[in-house]
Write a protein that holds these residues in place. Structure first.
Motif, PDB file in Angstrom:
ATOM      1  N   ASP A 393       0.868  -1.183   0.000  1.00 40.29           N
ATOM      2  CA  ASP A 393       0.000   0.000   0.000  1.00 40.29           C
ATOM      3  C   ASP A 393       0.897   1.222   0.000  1.00 40.29           C
ATOM      4  OD1 ASP A 393      -2.243  -1.556   0.133  1.00 40.29           O
ATOM      5  OD2 ASP A 393      -2.961  -0.786   2.064  1.00 40.29           O
ATOM      6  N   GLU A 401      -4.271   5.913   2.312  1.00 41.57           N
ATOM      7  CA  GLU A 401      -3.994   4.970   1.221  1.00 41.57           C
ATOM      8  C   GLU A 401      -4.350   5.574  -0.138  1.00 41.57           C
ATOM      9  OE1 GLU A 401      -5.997   1.145   1.474  1.00 41.57           O
ATOM     10  OE2 GLU A 401      -5.674   0.868  -0.683  1.00 41.57           O
ATOM     11  N   GLY A 404      -3.151   0.616  -3.712  1.00 41.98           N
ATOM     12  CA  GLY A 404      -3.151  -0.718  -3.120  1.00 41.98           C
ATOM     13  C   GLY A 404      -2.706  -1.696  -4.195  1.00 41.98           C
TER      14      GLY A 404
HETATM   15 MG    MG Z   1      -6.633  -1.268  -0.352  1.00 40.17          MG
END
Ligand code: MG
Ligand code: 4AD
Length: 478
Positions: A393, A401, A404
């Motif tokens: 991440d 975030e 990902g």
């Molecule tokens: Mg994610």
């Protein structure tokens, strides 16, 4: 031929000249029955159109109101006023569309972003949204430029699918069955065999699985399209419909993957810094004004441009999940019990944890790898420790975030047993498993949330303000 216009951005870049030019746009303001600030969306800078006093009828001048649309033919002359080098001396002005000032919802003053969300059909006509959406456009263009230059193939993955790529069960169903009286099977369940596709289908949550099929033939592919998640997250970072860029690369391991993601993000930022300097400058100032409302301690140390420059100039921090948890446990923040959610090895880090790592501890983007298998998707490659997977991440300051991704499990037996453990139907994903049966290769990929990237570059605090018509829980207006 109607479209004989020159864009205002180009007019403003010229010097006084002979000959007539025509511009078309919408009135921002009209002062002293003489000065029209005209905007056509090509830039936030308005073109000052000067109407000679006495040349136009009073009745006509009354029609020049905020957001009325005009066609103006005139001569580009040096401007005597401040703020612009040139202006347009009007020879002929035509009102293309009137705008009743009593009814027009936006006043020529500063409106709150919340108010403008209710008027999302008109907010493009404000400076803030002008800048945000021109930058959004540039970023989209830069995405294609980046991958095209690297020889990646742009793969269009389906919007309607029968699978849940993330295995999180947060999908929107797609069906043409009657909602009142759907056909039922003998056991009472809905009989999707009678549905349009002859099976249950949903809007895609990710193009990754199909992307892997592409990567295991073309080598390097990317997708860039809308994805849909029925997660009931009412936050400034979540949309039910968002755009995602998902590159997928054969012959890549997790480190190759992280290198590409870092290069990609830096490229996007640099591209906008080069192509959208005016819009970034506008947003930088806007953000400084906004920050003045905050107490000193909460203001950022760097302004928007300094922050972007800093990200471009510095290497992203790289740590493992285990190291991240250790940092959190050692922090005075944790010891003073300032986190709302507890910290221990195995947790799915909350945004307060992620933000502590990037904003307080490292003060720059961080790539976190090797998460516990239990909290990550079924397709991620199992590490030799049997506990963690080759997940990755990327956490960004102010966002959390932003990316990902992972190296994928390319070993058929390991993949199948993981799917069985997690209740992912192997029969339904037979086509996905075929990539592991026939010429499987190490491969990896990631997903960049496009709106979160636009937020990062523009400094906009709420994701609803970087997509034209946001889809969020209880909201699908426009
Ligand atoms: Mg994610
Ligand atoms: O981490 P996610 O769920 O990963 C995937 O979907 C993988 N299939 C990607 C891949 O490996 N090809 O989502 C990827 C990114 C997140 O990091 C976040 O930036 C964004 O998509 N994202 C959202 N953006 C806005 N609203 C939401 N509800 C989002 N959910 C994820």
């Amino acid at each position: 031929m109607f479209n004989t216009r020159i864009k205002i951005k180009d007019v403003l870049a010229t010097t006084p000249q002979e000959g007539e030019v025509t511009v078309m746009g919408w009135v921002r303001t009209f002062r002293n029955n003489q000065f029209v600030a005209l905007n056509d969306g090509s830039t936030n800078a308005n073109l000052q159109v000067v109407l000679e006093l006495g040349k136009f009828e009073d009745e006509f001048l009354k029609r020049i109101t905020t957001s009325a649309s005009l066609k103006v033919t005139g001569i580009v002359v040096a401007s005597l006023g401040k703020g612009q080098a040139v202006e347009l001396k009007a020879l002929n002005v035509e009102v293309l569309g009137d705008s009743d000032p009593e009814k027009y919802p936006l006043q020529p003053k500063k409106h709150s972003l919340e108010f403008l969300r209710e008027k999302a059909h008109l907010r493009f006509r404000t400076n803030t949204f002008g800048s945000v959406f021109r930058i959004r456009h540039s970023l989209a263009f830069a995405v294609h430029q980046f991958f095209n230059d690297k020889g990646f193939l742009y793969l269009h993955t389906p919007i309607i699918t029968a699978s849940d790529a993330e295995g999180a069960g947060e999908t929107f169903h797609v069906s043409t069955l009657s909602m009142d009286k759907p056909p039922r099977s003998e056991d009472g369940s809905i009989n999707y065999a009678e549905d349009f596709f002859g099976r249950a289908t949903n809007l895609t949550v990710s193009g990754q699985l199909e992307g892997e099929l592409g990567a295991t033939a073309f080598g390097d592919i990317y997708t860039f399209g809308p994805t849909f998640r029925a997660e009931n997250s009412n936050t400034a970072r979540h949309l039910a419909e968002f755009w995602m860029i998902e590159p997928e690369m054969a012959f890549y391991d997790i480190e190759d993957n992280a290198n590409l993601a870092e290069e990609f993000i830096k490229y996007l930022i640099r591209y906008v810094m080069e192509k959208n300097a005016d819009d970034l400058e506008f947003l930088r100032t806007r953000l400084l004004d906004e920050e003045k409302q905050k107490p000193q301690a909460e203001r950022s140390e760097l302004d928007l441009l300094q922050k972007l420059q800093f990200v471009v100039d510095n290497k992203f921090e790289r740590i493992t999940y285990t190291e991240a948890i250790d940092i959190l446990l050692q922090s005075s923040h944790y010891k003073k019990k300032k986190f709302q959610y507890d910290v221990s090895w195995g947790i799915d880090m909350q945004s307060e944890h992620e933000r502590y790592l990037v904003e307080k501890h490292f003060k720059k983007p961080v790539i976190v790898t090797n998460y516990p298998a239990a909290i990550k998707s079924f397709y991620m490659r199992m590490n030799d420790d049997g506990k963690t997977v080759a997940a990755m991440d990327i956490l960004a300051p102010g966002i959390g975030e932003i990316v990902g991704g992972s190296q994928r499990e390319e070993r058929l037996d390991k993949l199948e047993s993981r799917m069985n453990e997690m209740g992912i139907p192997t029969e339904e994903l037979w086509w996905y498993l075929d990539t592991r049966r026939f010429g499987t290769v190490p491969h990896a990929g990631f997903g960049l949330g496009f709106e979160r990237m636009v937020q990062f570059v523009t400094g906009m605090g709420n994701i609803r303000d970087v997509i034209a018509f946001p889809r969020t829980p209880k909201n699908a207006e426009f």
